[in-house]
Design a protein around this motif. Structure first.
Motif, mmCIF file in Angstrom:
data_model
loop_
_atom_site.group_PDB
_atom_site.id
_atom_site.type_symbol
_atom_site.label_atom_id
_atom_site.label_comp_id
_atom_site.label_asym_id
_atom_site.label_seq_id
_atom_site.Cartn_x
_atom_site.Cartn_y
_atom_site.Cartn_z
ATOM 1 N N LYS A 1 -16.029 39.872 14.591
ATOM 2 C CA LYS A 1 -16.534 40.476 13.359
ATOM 3 C C LYS A 1 -17.948 40.993 13.584
ATOM 4 C CE LYS A 1 -13.853 38.033 9.936
ATOM 5 N NZ LYS A 1 -13.886 37.234 8.715
ATOM 6 N N ALA A 2 -18.206 42.138 12.972
ATOM 7 C CA ALA A 2 -19.548 42.710 13.073
ATOM 8 C C ALA A 2 -20.513 41.835 12.283
ATOM 9 C CB ALA A 2 -19.551 44.128 12.517
ATOM 10 N N GLY A 3 -21.721 41.818 12.710
ATOM 11 C CA GLY A 3 -22.735 41.048 12.005
ATOM 12 C C GLY A 3 -24.102 41.597 12.321
ATOM 13 N N GLN A 4 -25.097 41.047 11.645
ATOM 14 C CA GLN A 4 -26.481 41.450 11.865
ATOM 15 C C GLN A 4 -27.091 40.577 12.955
ATOM 16 O OE1 GLN A 4 -26.622 44.525 10.095
ATOM 17 N NE2 GLN A 4 -28.730 43.838 10.065
ATOM 18 N N PRO A 5 -27.921 41.156 13.812
ATOM 19 C CA PRO A 5 -28.634 40.337 14.787
ATOM 20 C C PRO A 5 -29.449 39.269 14.046
ATOM 21 C CG PRO A 5 -28.922 42.658 15.280
ATOM 22 C CD PRO A 5 -28.261 42.572 13.937
ATOM 23 N N THR A 6 -29.341 38.044 14.517
ATOM 24 C CA THR A 6 -29.991 36.916 13.858
ATOM 25 C C THR A 6 -30.684 36.062 14.908
ATOM 26 O OG1 THR A 6 -28.256 36.918 12.177
ATOM 27 C CG2 THR A 6 -29.601 34.928 12.341
ATOM 28 N N LEU A 7 -31.869 35.603 14.569
ATOM 29 C CA LEU A 7 -32.652 34.741 15.443
ATOM 30 C C LEU A 7 -32.974 33.468 14.668
ATOM 31 C CD1 LEU A 7 -34.227 34.446 18.130
ATOM 32 C CD2 LEU A 7 -36.130 35.617 17.015
ATOM 33 N N VAL A 8 -32.647 32.322 15.253
ATOM 34 C CA VAL A 8 -32.954 31.027 14.633
ATOM 35 C C VAL A 8 -33.995 30.335 15.511
ATOM 36 C CG1 VAL A 8 -32.060 28.769 13.942
ATOM 37 C CG2 VAL A 8 -30.639 30.816 13.642
ATOM 38 N N LEU A 9 -35.126 30.026 14.907
ATOM 39 C CA LEU A 9 -36.212 29.323 15.594
ATOM 40 C C LEU A 9 -36.397 27.983 14.899
ATOM 41 C CD1 LEU A 9 -38.722 32.301 15.513
ATOM 42 C CD2 LEU A 9 -37.208 31.685 17.394
ATOM 43 N N TRP B 1 -32.111 48.113 15.479
ATOM 44 C CA TRP B 1 -33.176 48.877 16.125
ATOM 45 C C TRP B 1 -34.313 47.965 16.578
ATOM 46 C CZ3 TRP B 1 -38.174 48.841 14.538
ATOM 47 C CH2 TRP B 1 -38.448 48.461 13.234
ATOM 48 N N GLN B 2 -34.540 46.859 15.853
ATOM 49 C CA GLN B 2 -35.598 45.934 16.246
ATOM 50 C C GLN B 2 -35.249 45.231 17.552
ATOM 51 O OE1 GLN B 2 -35.450 43.968 12.378
ATOM 52 N NE2 GLN B 2 -37.661 44.289 12.224
ATOM 53 N N VAL B 3 -33.991 44.902 17.719
ATOM 54 C CA VAL B 3 -33.536 44.288 18.963
ATOM 55 C C VAL B 3 -33.611 45.306 20.094
ATOM 56 C CG1 VAL B 3 -31.580 43.199 20.126
ATOM 57 C CG2 VAL B 3 -32.045 42.674 17.724
ATOM 58 N N ASP B 4 -33.133 46.513 19.822
ATOM 59 C CA ASP B 4 -33.129 47.560 20.846
ATOM 60 C C ASP B 4 -34.539 47.953 21.267
ATOM 61 O OD1 ASP B 4 -30.369 47.550 20.618
ATOM 62 O OD2 ASP B 4 -30.300 49.334 19.341
ATOM 63 N N ASP B 5 -35.499 47.882 20.336
ATOM 64 C CA ASP B 5 -36.871 48.314 20.590
ATOM 65 C C ASP B 5 -37.776 47.171 21.062
ATOM 66 O OD1 ASP B 5 -38.660 50.501 20.628
ATOM 67 O OD2 ASP B 5 -39.582 49.805 18.759
#
Length: 101
Positions: free
Chosen positions: A13-21, A85-89
């Motif tokens: 399933k498609a989803g948004q890039p997510t970062l858990v800190l 775009w934030q991940v790509d950049d």
């Protein structure tokens, strides 16, 4: 005993890039946080960070589970939803440790 992890989100399933800190002091609760991230298909990025893609539903479920995992213990958990775009950049500087380090 956890033999075979069951992913709680279909990785197709498609989803948004997510970062858990996270910064959780209690070992038992920190393990619960790590297991929750793994159960949702997130990959360890560094010692206290996991990343991957989550649907909106999966993210809300994970937020609830992480809140329960932390309980009333001291700590911090940040769940950041990013745009692709934030991940790509992003600039990521990485270097393997030399042998013997």
């Amino acid at each position: 005993m956890r033999l075979v992890p069951t992913l709680l989100q279909d990785p197709r399933k498609a989803g948004q890039p997510t970062l858990v800190l996270y910064d959780v002091q209690d070992d038992k609760r920190r393990t619960r946080v790590m297991n929750a991230c793994k159960d949702y298909g997130l990959a360890r990025w560094q010692y206290s960070a996991y990343q991957g893609k989550l649907t909106g539903t999966a993210r809300r479920e994970l937020e609830t589970r992480l809140e329960r995992a932390l309980g009333d213990s001291a700590g911090l958990i940040a769940i950041l939803q990013l745009e692709q775009w934030q991940v790509d950049d992003a600039t990521i500087i990485f270097q393997e440790a030399a042998n013997g380090d």
